[in-house]
Design an enzyme around this catalytic site. Structure first.
Site, PDB file in Angstrom:
ATOM      1  N   GLU A 154       1.096  -1.287   0.091  1.00  0.00           N
ATOM      2  CA  GLU A 154       0.285  -0.221   0.400  1.00  0.00           C
ATOM      3  C   GLU A 154       1.281   1.283  -0.050  1.00  0.00           C
ATOM      4  O   GLU A 154       2.034   1.510   0.505  1.00  0.00           O
ATOM      5  CB  GLU A 154      -1.166  -0.529   1.564  1.00  0.00           C
ATOM      6  CG  GLU A 154      -1.960  -1.155   1.202  1.00  0.00           C
ATOM      7  CD  GLU A 154      -3.063  -1.374   1.770  1.00  0.00           C
ATOM      8  OE1 GLU A 154      -2.778  -0.893   2.802  1.00  0.00           O
ATOM      9  OE2 GLU A 154      -3.500  -2.419   2.979  1.00  0.00           O
ATOM     10  N   PHE A 170      13.530  -2.587   5.851  1.00  0.00           N
ATOM     11  CA  PHE A 170      12.835  -3.514   7.321  1.00  0.00           C
ATOM     12  C   PHE A 170      13.089  -3.618   8.686  1.00  0.00           C
ATOM     13  O   PHE A 170      13.000  -4.152   9.039  1.00  0.00           O
ATOM     14  CB  PHE A 170      12.007  -4.634   6.458  1.00  0.00           C
ATOM     15  CG  PHE A 170      10.140  -4.341   5.757  1.00  0.00           C
ATOM     16  CD1 PHE A 170      10.789  -3.805   4.575  1.00  0.00           C
ATOM     17  CD2 PHE A 170       9.511  -5.065   6.489  1.00  0.00           C
ATOM     18  CE1 PHE A 170       9.726  -3.492   4.059  1.00  0.00           C
ATOM     19  CE2 PHE A 170       8.179  -3.871   5.715  1.00  0.00           C
ATOM     20  CZ  PHE A 170       8.150  -3.787   4.630  1.00  0.00           C
ATOM     21  N   CYS A 223      -2.211  -7.055   6.437  1.00  0.00           N
ATOM     22  CA  CYS A 223      -1.819  -8.626   5.463  1.00  0.00           C
ATOM     23  C   CYS A 223      -0.197  -8.689   6.370  1.00  0.00           C
ATOM     24  O   CYS A 223      -0.564  -9.612   7.281  1.00  0.00           O
ATOM     25  CB  CYS A 223      -0.599  -7.916   4.800  1.00  0.00           C
ATOM     26  SG  CYS A 223      -1.800  -7.296   2.934  1.00  0.00           S
ATOM     27  N   LYS A 238       0.485   3.186   7.601  1.00  0.00           N
ATOM     28  CA  LYS A 238       1.856   3.380   7.217  1.00  0.00           C
ATOM     29  C   LYS A 238       1.265   4.304   7.054  1.00  0.00           C
ATOM     30  O   LYS A 238       0.288   5.170   5.892  1.00  0.00           O
ATOM     31  CB  LYS A 238       2.444   2.231   6.358  1.00  0.00           C
ATOM     32  CG  LYS A 238       1.465   1.829   5.418  1.00  0.00           C
ATOM     33  CD  LYS A 238       2.188   1.313   4.636  1.00  0.00           C
ATOM     34  CE  LYS A 238       3.138   1.406   3.720  1.00  0.00           C
ATOM     35  NZ  LYS A 238       3.779   0.028   2.572  1.00  0.00           N
ATOM     36  N   ARG A 268      -7.402  -0.578   9.245  1.00  0.00           N
ATOM     37  CA  ARG A 268      -6.749  -2.371   9.766  1.00  0.00           C
ATOM     38  C   ARG A 268      -5.879  -2.091  10.530  1.00  0.00           C
ATOM     39  O   ARG A 268      -4.300  -2.272  10.428  1.00  0.00           O
ATOM     40  CB  ARG A 268      -6.876  -3.338   8.377  1.00  0.00           C
ATOM     41  CG  ARG A 268      -8.165  -3.320   8.303  1.00  0.00           C
ATOM     42  CD  ARG A 268      -8.499  -4.638   7.150  1.00  0.00           C
ATOM     43  NE  ARG A 268      -7.500  -3.940   5.592  1.00  0.00           N
ATOM     44  CZ  ARG A 268      -7.135  -4.340   4.769  1.00  0.00           C
ATOM     45  NH1 ARG A 268      -7.476  -5.482   4.324  1.00  0.00           N
ATOM     46  NH2 ARG A 268      -6.200  -3.629   3.984  1.00  0.00           N
TER      47      ARG A 268
HETATM   48  C1  UGA Z   1       3.096  -5.473   3.053  1.00  0.00           C
HETATM   49  C2  UGA Z   1       4.349  -6.298   1.653  1.00  0.00           C
HETATM   50  O1  UGA Z   1       5.020  -5.854   2.253  1.00  0.00           O
HETATM   51  C3  UGA Z   1       3.838  -6.822   0.617  1.00  0.00           C
HETATM   52  O2  UGA Z   1       5.090  -7.499  -0.207  1.00  0.00           O
HETATM   53  C4  UGA Z   1       2.662  -7.332   0.593  1.00  0.00           C
HETATM   54  O3  UGA Z   1       2.208  -7.366  -1.427  1.00  0.00           O
HETATM   55  C5  UGA Z   1       1.325  -6.924   1.398  1.00  0.00           C
HETATM   56  O4  UGA Z   1       1.700  -7.469   2.790  1.00  0.00           O
HETATM   57  C6  UGA Z   1       0.446  -7.934   1.171  1.00  0.00           C
HETATM   58  O5  UGA Z   1       0.564  -9.131   1.560  1.00  0.00           O
HETATM   59  O6  UGA Z   1      -0.733  -7.909   0.468  1.00  0.00           O
HETATM   60  P1  UGA Z   1       2.261  -3.699   3.404  1.00  0.00           P
HETATM   61  O7  UGA Z   1       1.004  -4.016   3.996  1.00  0.00           O
HETATM   62  O8  UGA Z   1       1.692  -2.566   2.252  1.00  0.00           O
HETATM   63  O9  UGA Z   1       2.880  -4.547   1.959  1.00  0.00           O
HETATM   64  O10 UGA Z   1       2.840  -3.123   4.638  1.00  0.00           O
HETATM   65  P2  UGA Z   1       4.318  -2.318   4.445  1.00  0.00           P
HETATM   66  O11 UGA Z   1       5.358  -1.323   4.068  1.00  0.00           O
HETATM   67  O12 UGA Z   1       5.279  -4.329   4.346  1.00  0.00           O
HETATM   68  O13 UGA Z   1       4.432  -2.394   6.345  1.00  0.00           O
HETATM   69  C7  UGA Z   1       4.278  -3.531   6.716  1.00  0.00           C
HETATM   70  C8  UGA Z   1       3.777  -1.996   8.182  1.00  0.00           C
HETATM   71  O14 UGA Z   1       5.410  -2.918   8.738  1.00  0.00           O
HETATM   72  C9  UGA Z   1       3.264  -1.014   8.591  1.00  0.00           C
HETATM   73  O15 UGA Z   1       3.029  -0.987   9.856  1.00  0.00           O
HETATM   74  C10 UGA Z   1       4.822  -0.398   8.502  1.00  0.00           C
HETATM   75  O16 UGA Z   1       5.007   1.066   9.763  1.00  0.00           O
HETATM   76  C11 UGA Z   1       5.730  -1.504   9.487  1.00  0.00           C
HETATM   77  N1  UGA Z   1       7.511  -0.920   8.901  1.00  0.00           N
HETATM   78  C12 UGA Z   1       7.734  -1.522   7.743  1.00  0.00           C
HETATM   79  C13 UGA Z   1       8.172  -1.466  10.018  1.00  0.00           C
HETATM   80  O17 UGA Z   1       7.213  -1.102  11.178  1.00  0.00           O
HETATM   81  N2  UGA Z   1       9.438  -1.405  10.321  1.00  0.00           N
HETATM   82  C14 UGA Z   1      10.089  -0.968   8.516  1.00  0.00           C
HETATM   83  O18 UGA Z   1      11.139  -1.258   8.990  1.00  0.00           O
HETATM   84  C15 UGA Z   1       8.910  -1.020   7.573  1.00  0.00           C
END
Ligand code: UGA
Length: 436
Positions: A154, A251, A262, A324, A331
């Protein structure tokens, strides 16, 4: 190529627009009129940068149309993409695949033997094989079916769809993949790797990728817990270990952890599926990944209580409520969870977010919503940064007038010197910041 895209949530709406952008004739199918009607009018019913403009363009070009159910024309599609949601079952850890099976059965009623059914939803391993049987039970013939997981994030959904790191196609026989390969040909021509796998491996690629990403985040958040106890700095630590190309810096952003529709539900569903497969010990570590993640939220509550004393009737301003930045998705949002828990403790929680207030208003949470940052933070006893929107990173703290100058940076993005210079006590997760 004519294709149908079934289910127009984040995944389906983005995929439909992406496929139409590639020049295919796309029919988007969505029974829920609260999603369908806006899309027909060129409005994306959620916040996703760039998607609305791209939607308007393909609607004007006539390459994308929408309808509520299958008809003879959509049935003639060469490919039918199933993109419906697989949320966590209420009160359980398992993924709810019922929408996938309902969508497949509806499709089965009109399916042509030559069409290819393509699953994109995130599903427990084994679902695709079960779907083949389920569809055959209605269609009267064994359908051609591939699994083609989607890795879009997203906030960068369209870009991720059109320029993915790789394309994964799973099937029982690679010969049936042909139309799907053709559909993605222009993406493949740019050098995008294609992996043609069996069904189970393709299903597993998606959940294991999300499990790995969640593990990486919880690893650095566990280091944050250690750093807090040892007087170290987890942000600097992440920078240092991330420079090792075997580890990589992405990450490893420490803070209040992961949320969204997700990562949290996928790791829980994965644990539940491993249990069903009799290999629960293999994924036992993911329970700890989940626990570490949830403890970061509690850490903010604890820090807030230490600073505020009794939170009752204290004003807490939370900046950022979506899970994010560049998304209005609430969600399993860590920032929302923290806000609600502080509210339960008696605090008057005022929430600001650049785009998510409308989505939050629909939830009737009892939180106070404020569209102006200065108003949200005015006379506050504490400011908490919950989501790292660029508006907050660029915020001049000198313009704020809280009653008590204390900020908890839940995402480790604020310029500590700048905020301290403006008179703030800065508390950040995983760091032992010295305040004067
Ligand atoms: C995630 C995956 O990154 C995608 O590859 C996948 O397609 C998607 O789920 C899915 O299953 O449809 P998304 O949920 O959009 O994507 O967001 P992310 O960028 O993965 O972030 C997820 C959460 O982790 C957020 O709350 C973000 O703030 C947190 N995060 C991310 C951290 O706390 N630290 C980080 O270093 C990176």
């Amino acid at each position: 190529m004519r294709i149908s895209v079934i289910g127009l949530g984040y995944l389906g709406a983005t995929h439909a627009v992406a496929m139409a952008t590639l020049g295919h004739e796309v029919i988007g199918i969505e029974p829920d009129s609260s999603r369908l009607e806006p899309l027909k009018n060129g409005i994306v019913p959620f916040y996703e940068p760039g998607l609305q403009d791209a939607l308007k363009k393909v609607l004007a070009e006539g390459t994308l149309t929408f309808q509520g159910e299958h008809d003879e024309k959509s049935a003639e599609s060469a490919l039918h993409f199933i993109c419906v949601g697989t949320p966590q079952q209420a009160g359980q850890e398992t993924a709810d695949t019922s929408y996938v099976f309902v969508a497949a059965k509806q499709l089965a009623a009109v399916l042509k033997p030559e069409s290819l059914v393509v699953g994109k939803s995130t599903v427990p391993v084994g679902t695709a094989s079960a779907l083949i049987e389920s569809i055959a039970g209605v269609s009267g013939f064994e359908p051609k079916l591939c699994w083609n997981p989607e890795f879009l994030r997203e906030g960068t959904a369209l870009e991720d769809s059109l320029s993915p790191d790789r394309i994964v196609i799973g099937s029982n026989n690679p010969e049936i993949n042909k139309n799907l390969r053709d559909c993605y040909q222009s993406i493949l021509d740019t050098g995008t790797p294609l992996l043609e796998l069996d069904l189970a491996t393709a299903e597993l690629v998606k959940v294991s990728a999300n499990a790995f990403l969640a593990t990486k985040i919880s690893f650095i958040n566990a280091m944050a817990e250690i750093s807090e106890a040892a007087g170290a700095d987890a942000v600097k630590l992440a920078e240092a270990i991330g420079m090792d190309s075997r580890i990589g810096k992405s990450f490893l952003r420490t803070g209040i952890g992961f949320g969204g529709g997700c990562l949290p539900k996928d790791i829980r569903g994965f644990i539940a599926r491993a249990d069903e497969l009799g290999v629960s010990s293999s994924l036992r570590f993911l329970t700890e990944v989940d626990n570490i993640n949830l403890r970061r939220r509690q850490r903010v509550i604890d820090l807030a209580q230490t600073e505020l004393g009794d939170p009752n009737n204290k004003k807490v301003a939370v900046l950022g409520i979506s899970f994010k930045p560049d998304s209005d998705d609430l969600r399993d949002s860590p920032a929302l969870d923290i806000s609600l828990r502080l509210m339960k403790l008696g605090a008057n929680v005022v929430v600001h977010d650049p785009v998510s207030l409308e989505a939050l208003a629909n939830r009737e949470t009892g939180l106070i919503l404020e569209a102006e940052i200065l108003e949200a933070t005015k006379d506050a006893d504490m400011v908490i940064l919950g989501t790292e929107w660029k508006e907050y990173k660029n915020l001049d703290p000198n313009t704020l007038s809280p009653k008590t100058k204390t900020v908890i940076d839940g995402r480790n993005v604020l310029d500590v010197g700048l905020w301290q210079g403006a008179g703030f006590k800065v508390i950040a997760l995983g760091r032992s910041i010295k305040n004067g």
